[in-house]
Enzyme design. Structure first.
Site, short mmCIF file in Angstrom:
data_model
loop_
_atom_site.label_atom_id
_atom_site.label_comp_id
_atom_site.label_asym_id
_atom_site.label_seq_id
_atom_site.Cartn_x
_atom_site.Cartn_y
_atom_site.Cartn_z
CE LYS A 21 4.21 -2.35 4.89
NZ LYS A 21 4.91 -1.11 5.24
N PRO A 59 0.85 -1.21 0.00
CG PRO A 59 0.01 -1.05 2.18
CD PRO A 59 0.75 -1.97 1.25
CG LEU A 60 3.08 1.88 -2.76
CD1 LEU A 60 3.41 1.71 -4.23
CD2 LEU A 60 4.35 1.93 -1.94
CB ALA A 89 7.19 -0.36 -0.98
CG ASN A 139 8.13 -3.38 2.98
OD1 ASN A 139 7.68 -2.42 3.60
ND2 ASN A 139 8.43 -3.28 1.71
N GLY A 140 11.34 -4.06 2.19
CA GLY A 140 12.42 -3.09 2.22
C GLY A 140 13.49 -3.34 1.17
CB CYS A 148 1.94 5.09 9.52
SG CYS A 148 1.98 6.70 8.71
#
Length: 684
Positions: A461, A337-338, A549, A524-525, A422
């Site tokens: 997340k 999700p971006l 992402a 993720n990353g 976030c």
């Protein structure tokens, strides 16, 4: 300065000071082949006079910041001023009434003189710009354009096509739209959440000293506490603006992250002297269940209040893992999700290039509960998204449990992701996002409340921790599985790091090995090629998959590369075709009228603020390109490739004009993330 190193390469091939490719890589500078490097302009003094004689200070910004060509810093307007300007604009000749535009008949508007839009058809035709090149995205074999005369491709419309065909096409292509009746009930705070309330009561959250939550559970009304300053001053919440205009105008105001979360602590306004009612909706066909058919909800709510369901709640709402819906993310290509760029048209592009799983942009829970149309637009799903989820953010279990019940009841989704990573300050300051990493008991109550309320799979997340050097997810990963989450995505950085360092994949592997078999763990990353994907998969077989992402923002064909196990030396023409697909999808989503075209242009420019960082494979001395490499200024193999490599907003606008025609007079563009765009791509 590191940016001067490439120019040193171009000066002399025989100079002993020329850095080798390995040295450039060690300094995180992309090793572009010498013949493609662009010489840097001579260094200017600390202040230089512009063409108009005004002094301009030197900085590290691009040329547009210096000469005002395309990229400008605009003064932020207040919400009241923006609302007033929108209302004034609606009455101008630019905004013809949608009903009149469809029929071409001034008398077709049912509101007459009370209509908020212009009825001056001749003035609209006089000022309407020439049609754009190409065909209307709605005028296929059996389709009808819903914008009529206002369409920027009006000349390509076909005669004799019925409205029913176009309506049918729109209905089957996009779902999860906000029903107007549901929106009005959300505004009036008249939608009940029996499952969420029962689950909160079963978990005993009403006895934890939270008076506002206890009152909410007893009365059945949702009310988030006001912030301290607002509560002391006695400020009352605002009523959301009545949004009844066409769909393109609703989606036009896609929320900016800061504006969206500014409403996190604002409660919806409660209607006075009106009876409570319970309704349920089917978003796909717009059918409303009458009040008399909702007696079961009233009975259930009465049982909850009287305590009659206390003994059976755990058995009825907390499903056994084998009875819950399952979601399999193993080895699937997951588009993260971006913020801003991860809209529906971009997700369609990525689906066409090989993405398996897509997820909508992060939506704030309280904004959804208030019926904000711009926030609900983030839940829209295209028919091509066969494995689709939505991501929500909230600070309290009552907010999250109620919104997951609402989404499960009104939307078609395969999973719901809760954002607990976030890093944005305004989100963290409200107690949501990464702030939850410092409150494991709050994390527990949120996950348990959500998973116990619905049988839709709940995923989470997170980041590795809040403070740098103090990772903590490894101590919680087993608990997160036992709390009911189906999957856990770990972004390999702390909140404090943001994106300043490479992701810590060794720590992600450590967490994956500690996870129970029932919990799927994703990393993720910094995934930027199929080699990165393969490396993580082989290093930790326990890792279910990886989320992509920024790599997808810069080169969305990364999904094709992973599936075909190759480095795609894509040409500039092929990249332009991908942008053409995005524009076509954007016009279908936001509309083909003036507003729709400019909204599509805006989000195209936001995307171009990332794509220029891609370095073609054929230009590199060392492959593949890494996420942390700084691209030097270079020439492409043709003029279009050179244009696509420019970090100039004026050049991005030129590309948009190739696809959407000339920009309006006075047009300016400033990337949402500005100088830090490369570092703030993801929500968490």
């Amino acid at each position: 300065m590191p940016e001067q190193l490439p120019s040193a390469i171009a000066e002399s091939d025989s100079s002993p000071q020329v850095p080798k490719p390995e040295e450039l890589v060690a300094r995180s500078i992309a090793p572009v082949r010498k013949e493609f490097l662009r010489p840097l302009p001579p260094r200017k003094s600390s202040s230089a006079a512009g063409e108009d004689g005004s002094a301009v200070k030197e900085s590290g910004e691009s040329a547009e910041n210096l000469n005002g060509a395309g990229l400008v810093k605009e003064k932020k307007k207040s919400k009241r001023q923006m609302k007033r300007e929108r209302q004034q604009e609606k009455k101008s000749a630019l905004n013809i009434c949608p009903e009149i535009a469809k029929s071409g008949d001034v008398s077709s508007c049912p509101y007459g003189s009370k209509c908020r839009f212009s009825h001056d058809l001749e003035a609209f035709k006089a000022q309407k710009p020439d049609d754009l090149e190409g065909e209307c995205p709605f005028t296929g074999t059996e389709d009808w354009c819903p914008f009529g005369l206002a369409c920027r491709f009006y000349g390509t419309h076909k005669e004799g096509v019925s409205m029913a065909a176009g309506a049918h096409r729109k209905m089957i292509s996009e779902i999860n739209a906000l029903n107007k009746d549901l929106q009005k009930l959300l505004w009036k705070n008249k939608v009940k959440f029996p499952n969420a309330d029962a689950q909160l009561k079963a978990l005993g959250l009403m006895n934890h000293g939270n008076k506002s939550m206890k009152k909410m559970l007893e009365t059945g009304e949702h009310k988030e506490p006001l912030s301290g300053a607002a509560e002391e001053n006695g400020n009352k919440p605002d009523v959301p603006e009545d949004l009844t205009e066409k769909q393109s105008a609703v989606i036009e105001d896609e929320r900016v992250a800061d504006d969206a979360v500014a409403c996190e602590d604002r409660p919806p306004k409660k209607a006075k002297n009106e009876p409570e009612m319970v309704t349920s909706f089917n978003i796909d066909n717009g059918i409303t269940v009458p009040k008399e058919d909702s007696e079961c909800y009233d009975a259930m709510d009465s049982q909850v209040k009287n305590g009659d369901m206390a003994l059976e709640t755990a058995g009825s709402l907390k499903l056994h893992p084998r009875e819950r819906k399952l979601i399999d993310l193993r080895d699937k290509l997951y588009l993260a999700p971006l913020t801003t760029v991860g809209n529906l048209p971009f997700r369609r592009v990525c689906k066409g290039l090989g993405a398996d799983v897509t997820c909508g942009e992060m939506a704030m829970g309280t904004n959804l509960l208030q019926g904000q149309a711009s926030e609900w637009a983030l839940l829209r799903r295209h028919s091509s998204e066969d494995l689709f989820g939505v991501q929500i953010c909230g600070a309290f279990p009552d907010t999250v449990s109620r919104i997951v019940e609402l989404i499960d009841r009104e939307c078609s989704v395969d999973f719901i992701d809760i954002n607990m990573g976030c890093p944005i300050n305004i989100v963290v300051n409200k107690g949501a996002g990464s702030a939850l990493l410092t409150k494991p008991m709050r994390m527990k109550s949120i996950i348990q409340a959500a998973t116990g309320t619905v049988d839709t799979p709940i995923t989470v997340k997170v980041r590795t921790g809040y403070f740098e050097g103090k990772n903590r997810i490894d101590s919680l990963v087993s608990d997160i599985g036992s709390w009911g989450a189906s999957a856990l995505t770990i972004h390999g950085r702390t909140r404090q790091q943001r994106y300043s360092k490479l992701a810590d994949w060794d720590y992600i592997y450590q967490c994956a090995r500690k996870a129970p078999d029932t919990l799927q763990v994703l990393g993720n990353g910094d995934i930027f090629s199929h080699l990165d994907w393969d490396k993580h998969k082989s290093n930790c077989p326990k890792l279910s998959s990886s989320m992509i992402a920024r790599g997808a923002l810069i080169k969305p064909w990364i999904f094709t590369e992973i599936k075909e196990q190759r480095l795609w030396d894509i040409t500039s023409a092929e990249r332009l075709n991908i942008m053409k697909d995005y524009v076509r999808f954007g016009l279908e989503h936001w509309g083909s009228d003036r507003k729709g075209v400019e909204t599509t242009r805006h989000f195209l420019l936001e995307w171009l603020s990332y794509t220029h960082r891609y370095i073609p494979v054929g230009l590199l001395e060392v492959i593949p390109q890494q996420m942390n490499w700084r691209p030097p200024s270079f020439f492409g193999r043709d003029d279009l490739e050179t244009l696509m490599a420019s970090d100039s907003a004026a050049d991005w606008i030129r590309i948009s004009e190739m696809l959407l025609g000339k920009v309006p007079d006075g047009f300016t563009f400033a990337p949402k993330h500005k100088s830090n765009a490369y570092d703030r791509a993801e929500n968490g």
